[in-house]
Write a protein that holds these residues in place. Sequence first.
Motif, mmCIF file in Angstrom:
data_model
loop_
_atom_site.group_PDB
_atom_site.id
_atom_site.type_symbol
_atom_site.label_atom_id
_atom_site.label_comp_id
_atom_site.label_asym_id
_atom_site.label_seq_id
_atom_site.Cartn_x
_atom_site.Cartn_y
_atom_site.Cartn_z
ATOM 1 N N VAL A 25 27.269 -4.570 -47.545
ATOM 2 C CA VAL A 25 26.590 -3.292 -47.296
ATOM 3 C C VAL A 25 25.799 -2.870 -48.529
ATOM 4 C CG1 VAL A 25 26.908 -0.834 -46.854
ATOM 5 C CG2 VAL A 25 28.242 -2.510 -45.572
ATOM 6 N N PHE A 26 26.409 -3.005 -49.708
ATOM 7 C CA PHE A 26 25.716 -2.599 -50.934
ATOM 8 C C PHE A 26 24.500 -3.487 -51.217
ATOM 9 C CE2 PHE A 26 29.830 -0.511 -52.134
ATOM 10 C CZ PHE A 26 29.310 0.773 -52.207
ATOM 11 N N VAL A 27 24.595 -4.765 -50.893
ATOM 12 C CA VAL A 27 23.431 -5.643 -51.054
ATOM 13 C C VAL A 27 22.296 -5.177 -50.151
ATOM 14 C CG1 VAL A 27 22.536 -7.973 -50.719
ATOM 15 C CG2 VAL A 27 24.765 -7.645 -51.792
ATOM 16 N N ASN A 28 22.608 -4.839 -48.905
ATOM 17 C CA ASN A 28 21.592 -4.343 -47.981
ATOM 18 C C ASN A 28 21.032 -2.998 -48.421
ATOM 19 O OD1 ASN A 28 21.236 -5.893 -45.132
ATOM 20 N ND2 ASN A 28 23.259 -6.315 -46.001
ATOM 21 N N LEU A 29 21.876 -2.162 -48.999
ATOM 22 C CA LEU A 29 21.395 -0.890 -49.515
ATOM 23 C C LEU A 29 20.470 -1.109 -50.707
ATOM 24 C CD1 LEU A 29 21.583 2.151 -49.141
ATOM 25 C CD2 LEU A 29 23.622 2.167 -50.601
ATOM 26 N N ALA A 30 20.802 -2.084 -51.553
ATOM 27 C CA ALA A 30 19.959 -2.398 -52.705
ATOM 28 C C ALA A 30 18.587 -2.891 -52.272
ATOM 29 C CB ALA A 30 20.641 -3.448 -53.576
ATOM 30 N N ARG A 31 18.525 -3.535 -51.103
ATOM 31 C CA ARG A 31 17.241 -4.021 -50.592
ATOM 32 C C ARG A 31 16.284 -2.888 -50.259
ATOM 33 N NH1 ARG A 31 20.163 -8.491 -46.652
ATOM 34 N NH2 ARG A 31 20.386 -10.133 -48.232
ATOM 35 N N GLN A 32 16.817 -1.683 -50.076
ATOM 36 C CA GLN A 32 15.977 -0.533 -49.739
ATOM 37 C C GLN A 32 15.500 0.214 -50.976
ATOM 38 O OE1 GLN A 32 15.459 -0.421 -46.448
ATOM 39 N NE2 GLN A 32 16.951 -2.107 -46.303
ATOM 40 N N SER A 33 15.999 -0.176 -52.145
ATOM 41 C CA SER A 33 15.696 0.551 -53.375
ATOM 42 C C SER A 33 14.518 -0.059 -54.112
ATOM 43 C CB SER A 33 16.932 0.557 -54.282
ATOM 44 O OG SER A 33 16.638 1.153 -55.527
ATOM 45 N N LEU A 55 36.713 -4.581 -54.243
ATOM 46 C CA LEU A 55 35.719 -4.283 -53.213
ATOM 47 C C LEU A 55 35.699 -5.434 -52.210
ATOM 48 C CD1 LEU A 55 33.726 -1.863 -53.009
ATOM 49 C CD2 LEU A 55 31.970 -3.387 -53.873
ATOM 50 N N ASP A 56 35.860 -5.126 -50.910
ATOM 51 C CA ASP A 56 35.943 -6.184 -49.910
ATOM 52 C C ASP A 56 34.565 -6.758 -49.611
ATOM 53 O OD1 ASP A 56 34.855 -4.711 -47.282
ATOM 54 O OD2 ASP A 56 36.133 -3.312 -48.409
ATOM 55 N N ASP A 57 34.527 -7.932 -48.921
ATOM 56 C CA ASP A 57 33.275 -8.642 -48.647
ATOM 57 C C ASP A 57 32.307 -7.820 -47.824
ATOM 58 O OD1 ASP A 57 34.168 -10.755 -50.102
ATOM 59 O OD2 ASP A 57 34.693 -12.006 -48.379
ATOM 60 N N LEU A 58 32.813 -7.081 -46.836
ATOM 61 C CA LEU A 58 31.929 -6.275 -45.987
ATOM 62 C C LEU A 58 31.261 -5.180 -46.803
ATOM 63 C CD1 LEU A 58 30.744 -5.524 -43.263
ATOM 64 C CD2 LEU A 58 32.784 -4.121 -42.822
ATOM 65 N N SER A 59 32.023 -4.530 -47.649
ATOM 66 C CA SER A 59 31.444 -3.472 -48.485
ATOM 67 C C SER A 59 30.397 -4.052 -49.440
ATOM 68 C CB SER A 59 32.549 -2.773 -49.290
ATOM 69 O OG SER A 59 33.468 -2.148 -48.431
ATOM 70 N N PHE A 60 30.715 -5.235 -49.983
ATOM 71 C CA PHE A 60 29.761 -5.901 -50.866
ATOM 72 C C PHE A 60 28.449 -6.171 -50.129
ATOM 73 C CE2 PHE A 60 27.815 -9.689 -52.698
ATOM 74 C CZ PHE A 60 27.809 -9.383 -54.051
#
Length: 783
Positions: free
Chosen positions: A520-528, A513-518
């Motif tokens: 994005v997932f961190v930012n998505l986790a912030r919404q959960s 998994l590339d750094d940008l995707s990582f």
Amino acid sequence: MHSNCYHCGEKLPLRPILEHDHEFCCTGCAHVFGILQQNDLSAFYSYEPMAGTKPRKERADQFAFLDLPEIQDRYILFKNEQQIKVTLSLPSIHCSSCIYLLEHLNQIDARILHVQVHFARKEAAITFAPSLAFSELAHLLQFIGYEPDFSRIEGKDKKRNHQFLFQIGVAGFAFGSIMLWSTPEYFGLGKDNPEFRAYTSLLSFIVSIPVLLFSAKAYFISAFKALRSKTINLDVPITLGIIALYLQSLIQIFSWEGAGYMDSFAGFIFFLLIGKWFQSITYASLAFDRDYTSFFPVAVQRLDGESKTIVSVEQLSIGDTIQIRNEEIIPCDSYLCSDEAYIDYSFVTGESIPTRILKGDLVYAGGQIQGLSATLTVKALTNRSHLTQLWNETKNKIPSNQLIRYQDRIAQYFLIILLFIAFGSGIVWYFLDAALIFKVVVSVLIVACPCALALSAPFTLGNTLRALGKSGLYLKNVTVVEALTSVDTIVLDKTGTLTDPNSYEIATDYNDLDDLSFAVFVNLARQSTHPYSKVFAQQNEAIELLELQQIKEIKGEGLTAIYQGEFYQMGSALFTEIGTPKGNELLLKKGEKSARLIFKSSWRTHAIKKLIKYFGAANCYVLSGDQQQDAKELETLGFLSHHLFFKQDPQDKASAIQAFQKQGKKVLFIGDGLNDVGALGLAEVGIALSEDMFRFTPSSDAILDAKFLEQLPQLVSLGRYAKKVLQLCLAFSLSYNIFGLSIAISGQLTPLFAAIFMPVSSITIVVLSTALVQLKFRILFKS
């Protein structure tokens, strides 16, 4: 580069923030550093390195309730057109850097006129201009890491405390003055100047009156209450000795024979009060008796049609519609008006997985909203809620933890023997020299007055209490030290006690998994709102903020979002269609690339093994509100399978403690939440474990800093050793009494002998108890 944040000292994430050649764990710490630099406050870091406190991310309107007049009245001490004065509890105060920053707040905002920090109480007296809103002041303090705790408005009985200090002062003044005036008597010069002798004797009598009526009154009251209830405590022989000292002194003063024993009388009261003061000193910044309301919001939003009004919780009425936002605690039993909501009941039950609640369902007070805000209709007022009833039920079952003091248990025998010796001495002297009967009997009562006996417990247990405090165990009072010596069984909560709530072990397989995707997932986790998503986001706070599009959350399943035209999924195995569910996991998916995050509770392994070794596996139990998924790991750590109890609500935990006690066990219970309050109160010793002991303090006998849990065996050993020291001090005080009695019975007791011998015995007890406890402390914690 350092491995810790330059501002707060926390461990740096994999991708830290770099600013001004320093690394920070999050944007909050970096922003605070920037503000200090801009306002010429960089000296903050020179007092204590990494002394900052990590700022919490909160809503902009978090402190809006402080602008309500009825709320302001609770906190504002003085207000006029030029200034406003408040005293706020700031639990994050911990070092000299904190004092420096807070007392220089006017360099950040000129509307703050003056700040004075009370370090011991973790409080700050702040004077600010009316042009600065109270809510703005609170926001500023929170932003720099010193969030005020508005739940801690404690009724401080300062008048009573000042009165006790005055009592000590009066006795100390009288003791010193009488000894000064009696100096000629000590050298045998009193008879050479009878006028001066009479004058100083009268002066001694005058200054002794407030000592008798003011400083010593507590002992008279205690003795009277004991006799009225047909019991004997140590204050009874103490009072008898006080009366004997004073009466004999009055006889000598008004017979113009000198000041008698007035110096011994005043010194006796002074040392007794010093012992009492030493015993009463507690940790002023800690709260051992907070109830459930201390954790509720001060105010909430009440809805009236389209309008929203912030009101204090006390102003709510049945039928009111209120809005509770993400991570706010529901203050009263209510019905849900929104279509659905997720409630975290860990505050009450200990179960950390959020519960899905649908429209019309009953929501209990103490639940915490997770995710979108929820609208509710008040069913019951705060003081009538289910949580209140639960609290009161467990509280009413809590027995008094005040043990009968060890010296009180021998007081009745001491008094009987003392009276027998006095009566016997009188009979013997009736046949030897009847004129000396009164002197001998009074001398016996004077010398046998148990001053050293009375000081042995306050100084032995008081020194132990302070030694324990140095290693992170803060006891409510010295009676807890006595209770600690008797425990033979330890019962532990699981979540937050055996596990570290701030640490999860995340096993990862990123599959390229590339750094940008990582990111994005961190930012998505912030919404959960899911606990695992929140942990993943918290451990990667330094990741930059990205603007994701079309974020959708399917509660209990996962989230989706789009970024730069790419579709991202995060959630369960079924939701992301990646493999088969394995439990305790979070799946990330972007096209063909995926990652599996496996979450494991981070056990306090070293502490657990030490506790089991010290108490023995047969005497160790676990009570948990969670499911049984961790049972095998707990067995691996050393617990017996039949000593593990899961799905325990607060009442179950309290009942379990009572069941252990019926089996004759003396229970030490350790928990970390409000759901443990019944068990904490019922156990012989209830210890609240806290990651931040100045912020979270459920009602308990003691507060243990979580990082010192592995030292609990040494702490209990120190408490048990204190009992041996107490016994040694009691043996010494009894030896002193025996020696003094031999002098008194022989009729040779003089005021000079009493003036020297009584203080020396008291000082010896103080030195002996202090030295022995400190020596043992250094041996136990030499590493």
